[in-house]
Every structure is written in C-alpha cells, then in structure tokens.
Design a protein around this motif. Structure first.
Motif, short mmCIF file in Angstrom:
data_model
loop_
_atom_site.label_atom_id
_atom_site.label_comp_id
_atom_site.label_asym_id
_atom_site.label_seq_id
_atom_site.Cartn_x
_atom_site.Cartn_y
_atom_site.Cartn_z
N LEU A 122 0.82 -1.22 0.00
CA LEU A 122 0.00 0.00 0.00
C LEU A 122 0.85 1.27 0.00
N LEU A 123 2.08 1.15 0.45
CA LEU A 123 2.90 2.33 0.66
C LEU A 123 4.11 2.32 -0.26
N THR A 124 4.12 3.25 -1.21
CA THR A 124 5.29 3.45 -2.06
C THR A 124 5.50 4.95 -2.21
N ARG A 125 6.76 5.36 -2.16
CA ARG A 125 7.06 6.80 -2.27
C ARG A 125 8.51 6.97 -2.68
N ARG A 126 8.72 7.63 -3.80
CA ARG A 126 10.07 7.94 -4.27
C ARG A 126 10.98 6.71 -4.30
N GLY A 127 10.44 5.64 -4.82
CA GLY A 127 11.22 4.41 -4.94
C GLY A 127 11.32 3.60 -3.67
N MET A 128 10.64 4.06 -2.61
CA MET A 128 10.68 3.34 -1.33
C MET A 128 9.34 2.67 -1.09
N GLU A 129 9.34 1.70 -0.19
CA GLU A 129 8.12 0.99 0.15
C GLU A 129 8.00 0.89 1.66
N GLY A 130 6.78 0.56 2.10
CA GLY A 130 6.56 0.30 3.51
C GLY A 130 6.76 1.52 4.39
N GLN A 131 7.37 1.28 5.55
CA GLN A 131 7.53 2.35 6.55
C GLN A 131 8.40 3.49 6.04
N ASN A 132 9.44 3.18 5.29
CA ASN A 132 10.29 4.25 4.75
C ASN A 132 9.50 5.17 3.82
N ALA A 133 8.62 4.58 3.04
CA ALA A 133 7.79 5.39 2.15
C ALA A 133 6.84 6.27 2.95
N LEU A 134 6.26 5.71 4.02
CA LEU A 134 5.35 6.49 4.85
C LEU A 134 6.09 7.62 5.56
N ASP A 135 7.28 7.34 6.08
CA ASP A 135 8.05 8.39 6.76
C ASP A 135 8.38 9.53 5.80
N THR A 136 8.71 9.18 4.56
CA THR A 136 9.00 10.22 3.56
C THR A 136 7.76 11.06 3.28
N TYR A 137 6.62 10.41 3.19
CA TYR A 137 5.37 11.13 2.93
C TYR A 137 5.01 12.04 4.10
N VAL A 138 5.16 11.55 5.32
CA VAL A 138 4.88 12.38 6.50
C VAL A 138 5.78 13.61 6.50
N ALA A 139 7.06 13.42 6.18
CA ALA A 139 8.00 14.55 6.15
C ALA A 139 7.58 15.59 5.11
N GLU A 140 7.04 15.14 3.98
CA GLU A 140 6.59 16.07 2.95
C GLU A 140 5.37 16.87 3.42
N ILE A 141 4.45 16.19 4.10
CA ILE A 141 3.27 16.88 4.61
C ILE A 141 3.68 17.89 5.68
N VAL A 142 4.56 17.49 6.58
CA VAL A 142 5.02 18.40 7.63
C VAL A 142 5.73 19.61 7.03
N ALA A 143 6.54 19.38 6.00
CA ALA A 143 7.23 20.50 5.35
C ALA A 143 6.22 21.49 4.77
N ALA A 144 5.17 20.98 4.15
CA ALA A 144 4.14 21.87 3.59
C ALA A 144 3.42 22.63 4.71
N LEU A 145 3.15 21.96 5.81
CA LEU A 145 2.48 22.63 6.94
C LEU A 145 3.38 23.69 7.56
N ARG A 146 4.66 23.40 7.66
CA ARG A 146 5.59 24.38 8.24
C ARG A 146 5.74 25.61 7.35
N ASP A 147 5.65 25.41 6.03
CA ASP A 147 5.85 26.52 5.09
C ASP A 147 4.63 27.43 4.96
N PHE A 148 3.51 27.01 5.49
CA PHE A 148 2.31 27.84 5.37
C PHE A 148 2.54 29.17 6.09
N PRO A 149 2.13 30.30 5.48
CA PRO A 149 2.40 31.63 6.09
C PRO A 149 1.43 31.98 7.22
N TYR A 150 1.57 31.29 8.33
CA TYR A 150 0.66 31.53 9.47
C TYR A 150 0.68 32.98 9.93
#
Length: 215
Positions: A122-150
């Motif tokens: 179920l989890l693939t991201r940037r050539g990774m699978e499983g937990q590594n893929a999920l961790d990469t995805y979480v980091a991308e979401i967090v980066a987008a949330l941090r960049d929002f101009p609060y």
C-alpha cells in the motif's frame, strides 16, 4: 635702427594721410558697402532671451514627472495585488483544502482500512516501500504545513502563532518533531490518516479555528 625708421614712417603716414571721405565706399561700391548693410552683415548672432532659455527644460521636466507618477501608480497596484494574493494564500481555507485533497487524492482512509486488514504494497514513495515510504510522505506533509504563512493570516500574527503552535504542531506531539521535521516515534498508516482526517483531529481543528477567527 631699421625698425625705428619703419615705425617713424608708419606714424608719419598715419598723421598725414587724408581720411577717406564718409560714404566713399558706398559711393564707389554701392549699397552693399553702406553702414546698414555692413552692420547687418557683421552684427553678432542674437542670443536666446532668459524666458526662452528657462522654458526649454519644461517639456523634459513634465515628461519626467509623468513617468514618476506612472511608476508610482504601477508600484502601488503591484503592492496591492501582492497583498491581496498573500491574503488569499494565507487564508486557512487554503491549508484545509490542501489537506482534504491529500486525504482524497491519496485515498488515505481506504488505504488505512486495507492496511488494518493486512494488505501489503500500500505504501510506495520515491522508490521506497513500507515504513520508509510512509516516513517520507509524512515529512513532505510536515514541510508543507511548516511553510504555510501563518503569520500573514488576515487576523494577525498572534492568531497565526496560535494556529501553528496550538493546533497544527500539537497534533504531531510525541510522534514527529514538527518544528525540525524529524521523526520521533513516527506513525503507521492508520495513525497518520487518523491524525489528518480523524474526528477532532487536524482538519477538523483547522475548520474550528477558521470559524473562530472569522467571528
């Protein structure tokens, strides 16, 4: 001695020569040698009057002022357009829509249900699978949330800090270092989906915050 004689002869001629009668040149050579004709021929060119000299720069000055006014107007319009865009981009609705689209486009809820049932792959991201893929995805979401101009929220910087620190960062507590975007305990797929779209979790909290700020 020769020079002295020459000077003496010149002085003698000057003192004893009969002057040319007045009007002789005009009589001998016509009106072209008359006083008025000779004056007109040899008089100095007329100089511009003070009014003419000072009036000349008027056109360049007017053009410069018009150019400055145009540039000032364009700068003002550009600033207003940027402020309007920043205001739109910093509206919490932008952030809410982004998260909603992530949940929908990535079918996170369906994947989380399948993950609970033991479905693999179920989890693939940037050539990774499983937990590594999920961790990469979480980091991308967090980066987008941090960049929002609060801090550019229309309601002010204090409101922006409140949304960032008390609503967004807090839901990641213990699982992810929001401010440094580093994994702590991390998430499994069900936990991360719950964090984003669960009842009273991030998307719901942002909706409540938007309503509170609008009132």
């Amino acid at each position: 001695m020769a020079n002295a004689d020459a000077i003496y002869q010149h002085l003698y001629w000057y003192l004893n020569t009969t002057p040319t009668p007045q009007g002789k040149l005009e009589a001998d050579f016509g009106e072209s040698q008359g006083p008025q004709a000779l004056y007109a021929k040899h008089r100095p060119a007329s100089t511009p009057t003070r009014a003419t000299a000072t009036a000349a720069p008027a056109k360049p000055k007017a053009e410069a002022e018009a150019k400055e006014a145009k540039e000032a107007k364009e700068a003002k319009e550009a600033k207003e357009a940027k402020e309007a865009k920043d205001s739109r981009d910093s509206d919490l609705q932008v952030l809410i829509r982004y998260l909603e689209e992530e949940v929908t486009d990535k079918a996170l809820e369906q994947r989380a249900e399948a993950w609970k049932s033991g479905v693999s792959g179920l989890l693939t991201r940037r050539g990774m699978e499983g937990q590594n893929a999920l961790d990469t995805y979480v980091a991308e979401i967090v980066a987008a949330l941090r960049d929002f101009p609060y801090l550019s929220l229309p309601q002010g910087r204090d409101a922006g800090r409140w949304v960032r620190d008390e609503i967004v960062a807090q839901v990641f507590e213990d699982h992810w270092d929001f401010y440094n975007n580093k994994k702590l305990k991390g998430f499994d797929l069900e936990e991360f989906c719950q964090l984003l779209a669960g009842q009273n979790m991030l998307i719901d909290r942002l909706r409540h915050a938007q309503r509170a700020l609008d009132n």
